[in-house]
Design an enzyme around this catalytic site. Structure first.
Site, PDB file in Angstrom:
ATOM      1  N   LYS A 167      -0.495   3.918  -3.022  1.00 46.72           N
ATOM      2  CA  LYS A 167       0.468   2.933  -2.527  1.00 46.72           C
ATOM      3  C   LYS A 167       1.780   3.028  -3.309  1.00 46.72           C
ATOM      4  CE  LYS A 167      -2.724   1.058   0.159  1.00 46.72           C
ATOM      5  NZ  LYS A 167      -2.679   1.099   1.621  1.00 46.72           N
ATOM      6  N   HIS A 286     -10.792   9.468   8.342  1.00 42.49           N
ATOM      7  CA  HIS A 286     -10.193   8.153   8.545  1.00 42.49           C
ATOM      8  C   HIS A 286     -10.312   7.785  10.019  1.00 42.49           C
ATOM      9  CE1 HIS A 286      -7.413   4.778   8.410  1.00 42.49           C
ATOM     10  NE2 HIS A 286      -7.403   4.867   7.088  1.00 42.49           N
TER      11      HIS A 286
END
Length: 469
Positions: A167, A286
Site C-alpha cells: 500500500k 486474485h
C-alpha cells in the site's frame, strides 16, 4: 423407416423435464436457483434452463433427427423449494459428459451460464453449485503445485503463512515499491503481493517493479534466513505479454507469480497454470470482479462455483474473503468453499452451501487466502476459521502501524505465532483471544502498539448473500 419431423414450437418441459431420471456418475450436475416470470410453471422454467444450457432452441428443428437428442440433452430431474423464499426454487440438472470439451472450464461455463441468463421467462437465475464428475476432473490440470509442494518450496510448516498487499497499491515508483516490500519481509512476513490492479502503468512499469522487488526479496532472505516471496502480477493485456512477464519473474529467481483469474479469463489462467507447473513456479490467484458475479443472492454465479472452477483451471492460492474483515462472506459459506479448495472429498452439506458430494480424487489442494480489512485483533479468529493451510494477508493492518511497515509485520508475526502456540496447547483461541494477544504483547512492543491502534476497528455489517437454510 425415417422419423417424422413435426415443425413448430413445443413446451420445453415436454423434452427436458425428466423427474424419473437417475443421474449417472459420469454426468455433470448443476443446481440453479430459478425465479420465473409470473404465470410460468416451475417445470417449464427449469426445463428451459436445461434446454438452453445444453441442446435446445426455441423451435423444433429438422436437424434434431441427425443426432441422438435423448443422449445429449440436459435433463432437469428435480425441483426443490428454497427455504424462506416463495418466489424461487432450485432446479437440479444433469448434463451428459460428452457435451463438454475435456479439461475446459471455459467450455463448461460457456454452456451453463451462457445465453440462458438472458431468458425472458426468467426474472433471476443463479448457478449455486456444480458436481464435476471424476471423468472430467481427471482431464484438468488443477493446481500447478498444491499445498504440500508450496510448503516444501518455501520451507514453512505447522502454521498459516503470513502476507500483505503493498500500500498504497497505486502510485509508487518501482524503487519505492521495492522499499516497502523489503520493510514488510524483514519484519517477519512470508509474502508480500501486488494488488489486483497493479500491471504496468506510467508511474511504474512492470520490468522496473519486478527488478526492485527481486532485490528486496533477496535482501530480506539474507537478513532473516527465511525463504521469502512476492506475488508478481503477470496479468496483462495479451497472453503473449502475460507469458513475457512470467518468464522475466523466473529469470529473476522469484518463487511465485500472480494472476487475476476472472478479469484475465479462464483460458489465460489455465495456460498460465500449465506454464507454472512446467517451470516450477507457484501461482497466486486474485478474484477481482467476483462480487459483480456472485454477490446478488438470486442472480449470477455463487463463489463456490468460481472456487471449484479455479481449482480445476489451476492456482496454488486463492482469495476467499475473511469472515471477520471488510468483505462479504459469512462463516459457514466461507468454510464451504474453503473445503472445496483443500479437501480430497467434500460431502453434500447444505449448512455449508454444498449441494452435491464432490470427489476431487488426487487433485492437489489450494491455499485459502484471507485478505481484506483484517488486523491483529482478528488473528485468533482467522487461525481458528482458516487453519494452517491458509495465507493471512494484512495490508492496512501492516502498513498502518504507527511505527511503519516493518513494525506492523513484526506485530502480525508475533500475534500469529502466539495464536498457533496457544491452539497447539489446547486453548480455545477465539474465546481466549484477548488474553492470548495481551500476553504476547508483553514481550513485543510492536504488537502492543498495534493492539492499541486497532482496538476500536470493526466491520459489523450484515451479510447480503446468506445460506438458504
Amino acid at each position: 423407416m425415417s422419423k417424422k419431423y413435426d415443425a413448430g414450437v413445443k413446451e420445453y418441459r415436454d423434452t427436458y423435464w425428466t423427474p424419473d431420471y437417475i443421474p449417472l456418475d459420469t454426468d455433470l450436475l448443476a443446481c440453479f436457483k430459478c425465479t420465473g416470470q409470473e404465470g410460468v410453471p416451475r417445470e417449464e422454467v427449469a426445463a428451459a434452463v436445461a434446454a438452453e444450457s445444453s441442446t435446445g432452441t426455441w423451435s423444433t428443428v429438422w436437424s434434431e433427427l441427425l443426432t441422438d437428442l435423448e443422449f445429449y440433452k440436459g435433463r432437469c430431474y428435480r425441483i426443490e423449494e428454497v427455504p424462506g423464499d416463495k418466489e424461487s426454487f432450485y432446479a437440479f440438472i444433469a448434463y451428459p459428459l460428452d457435451l463438454f470439451e475435456e479439461g475446459s472450464v471455459t467450455n463448461v461455463l460457456t454452456s451453463l451460464v451462457g445465453n440462458v441468463f438472458g431468458f425472458k421467462a426468467l426474472r433471476h437465475l443463479r448457478l449455486e453449485d456444480i458436481r464435476f464428475p471424476l471423468a472430467f476432473i481427471k482431464t484438468c490440470g488443477g493446481p500447478p503445485n498444491g499445498i504440500q509442494v508450496e510448503r516444501d518450496r518455501m520451507n514453512k510448516y505447522g502454521r498459516p503463512l503470513l502476507g500483505c498487499t503493498i500500500k498504497p497499491k497505486l502510485g509508487l515508483s518501482g524503487k519505492n515499491y521495492g522499499r516497502v516490500v523489503y520493510e514488510c519481509l524483514r519484519g517477519g512476513l512470508d509474502f508480500t503481493k501486488d494488488d489486483e490492479n497493479i500491471n504496468s502503468q506510467p508511474f511504474q512499469r512492470w520490468q522496473n517493479r519486478f527488478e526492485f522487488v527481486a532485490e528486496a526479496v533477496k535482501t530480506a532472505e539474507q537478513e532473516t534466513g527465511e525463504r521469502k516471496g512476492h506475488y508478481l502480477n503477470c496479468t496483462a493485456n495479451t497472453p503473449e505479454e502475460m507469458y513475457e512477464r512470467a518468464e522475466f519473474a523466473k529469470e529473476l529467481g522469484q518463487p511465485i507469480i500472480m494472476h487475476d483469474y476472472i478479469t484475465g479469463g479462464f483460458t489465460a489462467n489455465t495456460g498460465l497454470a500449465r506454464w507454472c507447473r512446467k517451470n516450477g513456479i507457484l501461482l497466486h490467484i486474485h478474484r477481482a470482479m467476483h462480487a459483480v458475479i456472485d454477490r446478488h443472492p438470486k442472480h449470477g454465479i455463487h463463489f463456490r462455483v468460481l472456487a471449484k472452477c479455479l481449482r480445476l483451471s489451476g492456482g496454488d492460492q486463492l482469495h476467499t474473503g475473511t469472515v471477520v474483515g471488510k468483505l462479504e462472506g459469512d462463516r459457514q459459506t466461507t468454510l464451504g468453499y474453503i473445503d472445496q479448495l483443500r479437501e480430497s472429498f467434500v460431502p453434500e452439506d447444505r449448512t455449508r452451501g454444498n449441494f452435491f458430494d464432490q470427489d476431487w480424487a488426487s487433485m492437489p489442494g489450494v491455499f485459502a487466502v484471507a485478505s481484506g480489512g483484517i488486523h491483529v485483533w482478528h488473528m485468533p479468529a482467522l487461525v481458528a476459521i482458516f487453519g494452517d493451510d491458509s495465507v493471512l494477508q494484512f495490508g492496512g493492518g501492516t502498513h498502518g502501524h504507527p511505527w511503519g511497515s516493518a513494525a506492523g509485520a513484526a506485530a502480525n508475526r508475533v500475534a500469529l505465532e502466539a495464536c498457533v502456540k496457544a491452539r497447539n496447547a489446547g486453548r480455545e483461541i477465539e474465546k481466549e483471544s484477548r488474553d492470548i494477544l495481551l500476553e504476547a504483547a508483553k514481550h513485543s512492543p510492536e504488537l502492543a502498539i498495534a493492539l492499541e491502534t486497532w482496538k476500536e476497528i470493526k466491520f459489523e455489517f450484515d451479510t447480503v448473500d446468506k445460506l438458504d437454510v
